[in-house]
Write a protein that holds these residues in place. Structure first.
Motif, mmCIF file in Angstrom:
data_model
loop_
_atom_site.group_PDB
_atom_site.id
_atom_site.type_symbol
_atom_site.label_atom_id
_atom_site.label_comp_id
_atom_site.label_asym_id
_atom_site.label_seq_id
_atom_site.Cartn_x
_atom_site.Cartn_y
_atom_site.Cartn_z
ATOM 1 N N ASP A 129 4.382 43.330 96.773
ATOM 2 C CA ASP A 129 3.871 42.390 97.763
ATOM 3 C C ASP A 129 3.417 41.158 96.986
ATOM 4 O OD1 ASP A 129 2.655 41.006 99.777
ATOM 5 O OD2 ASP A 129 1.435 42.675 100.505
ATOM 6 N N PHE A 162 2.428 38.139 97.383
ATOM 7 C CA PHE A 162 1.223 37.373 97.667
ATOM 8 C C PHE A 162 0.121 38.201 98.334
ATOM 9 C CE2 PHE A 162 4.345 33.977 97.187
ATOM 10 C CZ PHE A 162 3.654 33.133 96.337
ATOM 11 N N TYR A 163 0.255 39.537 98.260
ATOM 12 C CA TYR A 163 -0.743 40.406 98.877
ATOM 13 C C TYR A 163 -0.960 40.042 100.351
ATOM 14 C CZ TYR A 163 -1.959 41.313 93.960
ATOM 15 O OH TYR A 163 -1.909 41.649 92.621
ATOM 16 N N ASN A 164 0.105 39.697 101.044
ATOM 17 C CA ASN A 164 -0.030 39.253 102.433
ATOM 18 C C ASN A 164 0.669 40.175 103.426
ATOM 19 O OD1 ASN A 164 2.622 38.701 101.877
ATOM 20 N ND2 ASN A 164 2.508 36.498 102.307
ATOM 21 N N THR A 211 -3.366 32.523 93.439
ATOM 22 C CA THR A 211 -3.810 32.616 94.828
ATOM 23 C C THR A 211 -5.052 33.493 94.967
ATOM 24 O OG1 THR A 211 -2.268 34.461 95.203
ATOM 25 C CG2 THR A 211 -1.496 32.255 95.762
ATOM 26 N N THR A 212 -5.184 34.490 94.084
ATOM 27 C CA THR A 212 -6.341 35.374 94.124
ATOM 28 C C THR A 212 -7.619 34.645 93.721
ATOM 29 O OG1 THR A 212 -4.794 37.106 93.424
ATOM 30 C CG2 THR A 212 -7.105 37.699 93.456
ATOM 31 N N ASN A 228 3.684 41.611 103.082
ATOM 32 C CA ASN A 228 5.137 41.458 103.141
ATOM 33 C C ASN A 228 5.795 41.979 101.862
ATOM 34 O OD1 ASN A 228 5.494 39.983 105.742
ATOM 35 N ND2 ASN A 228 4.193 38.474 104.711
ATOM 36 N N SER A 287 0.447 35.031 92.598
ATOM 37 C CA SER A 287 -0.626 36.006 92.694
ATOM 38 C C SER A 287 -0.722 36.795 91.396
ATOM 39 C CB SER A 287 -0.351 36.973 93.859
ATOM 40 O OG SER A 287 0.715 37.845 93.525
#
Length: 519
Positions: free
Chosen positions: A178, A180-182, A298-299, A184, A516
């Motif tokens: 995943d 972007f840890y979103n 992003t984190t 998906n 990420s």
């Protein structure tokens, strides 16, 4: 030259410290040990994608020509003298204590003794489960592996202290990530990097036994580290003297990152090398437009703890964590704190000297410090491309005076049209800079040469890496090979096809602007 499969490996770290020899890779706490045995998990079909000839020559390693040696790089073959293990360490992540962490997807195979007598740890990243994998799979994808392989070598040729990368292999397996840890997740091709360093010990390696109050292990680890990697440090104050040198090396590393515009993205204490090396390449980036508040991670949003302009301060904070870890080995903390408090002076001394090099100035004065600050502020205000701007500064004719000519000269570094006041700001800065250059004690040619040595012309921009990764995923390696050649010669104009600003399309594209921690 020796092959990877026939070498007699050393295992001095394993022999020196208590470890878990069971080979059980079930995720768990491992108190009382500094490592756990962890055999690489075999992959479907390891194939060699890239090999660092120069590093291999230095280490005396013969390039793999048969499958057995490629299998070593892919984790499918372990030589008889190897003792594969995952290191146990802790860390502060984003300012919070995270407890036990450890090598969750990295397995050290053994120590390779080079022809010059130096020992290098050979480590596979993405080689499978270890006791420290927690809820992860211990694998790495092609995307992150290409980034680590290329950037490790790029930083080396830039002259920045770093771990190295010997090889990149594809595994033939598909790994789910995943990005972007979103929510998906998607399958991506797997890969493994063999990375190389004198040691992968981190600040967190010392935080772990300290947190567990394993003072004997902590004392042994400090003594071993000094004896092995800082042998010139002796005497009754050697722990303090060692900490002072770690501080010096760390400050130097931060200055070198700033010199080339590098942003690490995850400066947790478990990602800080005890040798002052750049370690663990994840969501890193070089600066395109100069922005002290830029973070590629992003984190790390919205706090931007690890932004470019905060890296030096975070290094100080991390050194404070290391100081707290080794404090139980000292009779008191007063002298340790005194050493820690020298960081600001050490850093700024190195920083202003570095900036003088980028600007082609002789020994920087207090007045020069103000000029240097103005350069940073102006680049940030005008959103100038850092790499291109310093190249244009180096090429600026001495007699240029008119505002229109000055602004026109720097136009290739602009990401937008400048307003009237911004044009004046740039013009005034350049005029003051030219006056200072005329007061130099060194000749113009010498000043330009100094600038040339300190300002890279080629950097591995994220959008280039992204394009190379997309091509590799399609079975094409043209751009990858071009980048691999260009990174070895970053201070020349031999690879000017890459001397360009980040294109507009890449400013928001996933994998080009931000990434990420899973990257």
């Amino acid at each position: 030259m020796q092959t990877l499969s026939n070498k007699e490996y050393k295992n001095e770290f394993v022999q020196a410290f208590p470890g878990d020899d069971s080979g059980n890779v079930k995720p768990r706490q491992t108190p009382g040990v500094l490592y756990s045995k962890a055999l690489p998990t075999p992959v479907k079909k390891p194939e060699l994608l890239a090999w660092s000839d120069e590093l291999a020559q230095e280490l005396g390693i013969e390039k793999p020509t048969d499958q057995k040696d490629i299998d070593v790089l892919g984790g499918n073959h372990v030589a008889p003298s190897m003792y594969p293990y995952a290191a146990c360490y802790a860390g502060h992540q984003f300012g919070n204590w995270a407890g036990q962490l450890g090598d969750g997807r990295a397995i050290t195979l053994g120590e390779w003794e080079a022809p010059d007598g130096k020992s290098w740890e050979l480590q596979l990243k993405g080689a499978g489960l270890t006791p420290y994998s927690r809820r992860a799979d211990g694998r790495a994808v092609l995307r992150s592996s290409v980034r680590e392989y290329l950037m490790s070598e790029a930083m080396h040729y830039l002259g920045v202290p770093t771990t190295r990368a010997l090889s990149l292999v594809s595994t033939g397996d598909q790994i789910i990530r995943d990005m972007f840890y979103n929510g998906n997740p998607a399958y991506e091709p797997g890969a493994i990097v063999m990375r190389v360093a004198p040691s992968f010990l981190r600040f967190g390696s010392f935080e772990m036994p300290a947190a567990r109050k394993e003072t004997e292990n902590l004392q042994q680890l400090v003594n071993w580290t000094i004896d092995r990697y800082y042998p010139h440090i002796t005497g009754e104050n050697r722990i303090l003297d060692w900490f002072k040198e770690v501080l010096e090396r760390t400050a130097h590393l931060m200055v070198e990152w700033m010199r080339v515009g590098f942003v690490h993205g995850v400066m947790n204490t478990d990602n800080m090398s005890i040798l002052g090396l750049t370690i663990d390449y994840g969501p890193y980036s070089f600066l395109d437009d100069y922005d002290p508040d830029f973070t590629p991670n992003t984190t790390d949003l919205p706090g931007r703890r690890y932004a470019f302009g905060k890296q030096a301060n975070i290094a100080y904070w991390n050194l404070g964590c290391l100081a707290s870890a080794i404090a139980p080995l000292l009779p008191g903390t007063q002298e340790l704190v005194a050493v820690l408090e020298t960081y600001e002076e050490v850093f700024y001394r190195k920083y202003y000297a570095m900036m003088a090099g980028k600007l082609g100035l002789d020994a920087p004065t207090e007045a020069d410090q103000d000029l240097i600050r103005r350069f940073s502020e102006t680049m940030a205000t005008l959103n100038l491309d850092m790499t291109i701007f310093f190249q244009l500064l180096m090429e600026l004719p001495e007699d240029v005076q008119e505002q229109q000519t000055v602004v026109g000269h720097f136009q290739p570094s602009f990401y937008r049209e400048l307003e009237t006041g911004e044009r004046e700001l740039l013009h005034t800065l350049i005029k003051d800079y030219q006056l200072r250059r005329k007061a130099n004690s060194m000749a113009q040619e010498e000043a330009v040469q100094k600038m040339r040595e300190n300002n890279p012309r080629f950097i591995l921009r994220n959008y280039l890496l992204h394009q190379a990764i997309e091509e590799l995923e399609k079975g094409q390696n043209t751009l990858f090979l071009k980048l691999q050649a260009a990174l070895k010669d970053p201070y020349s104009s031999q690879h000017d096809e890459f001397f360009a600003k980040r294109p507009d399309w890449a400013s928001q594209k996933a994998g080009c602007s931000m990434l990420s921690c899973s990257s």
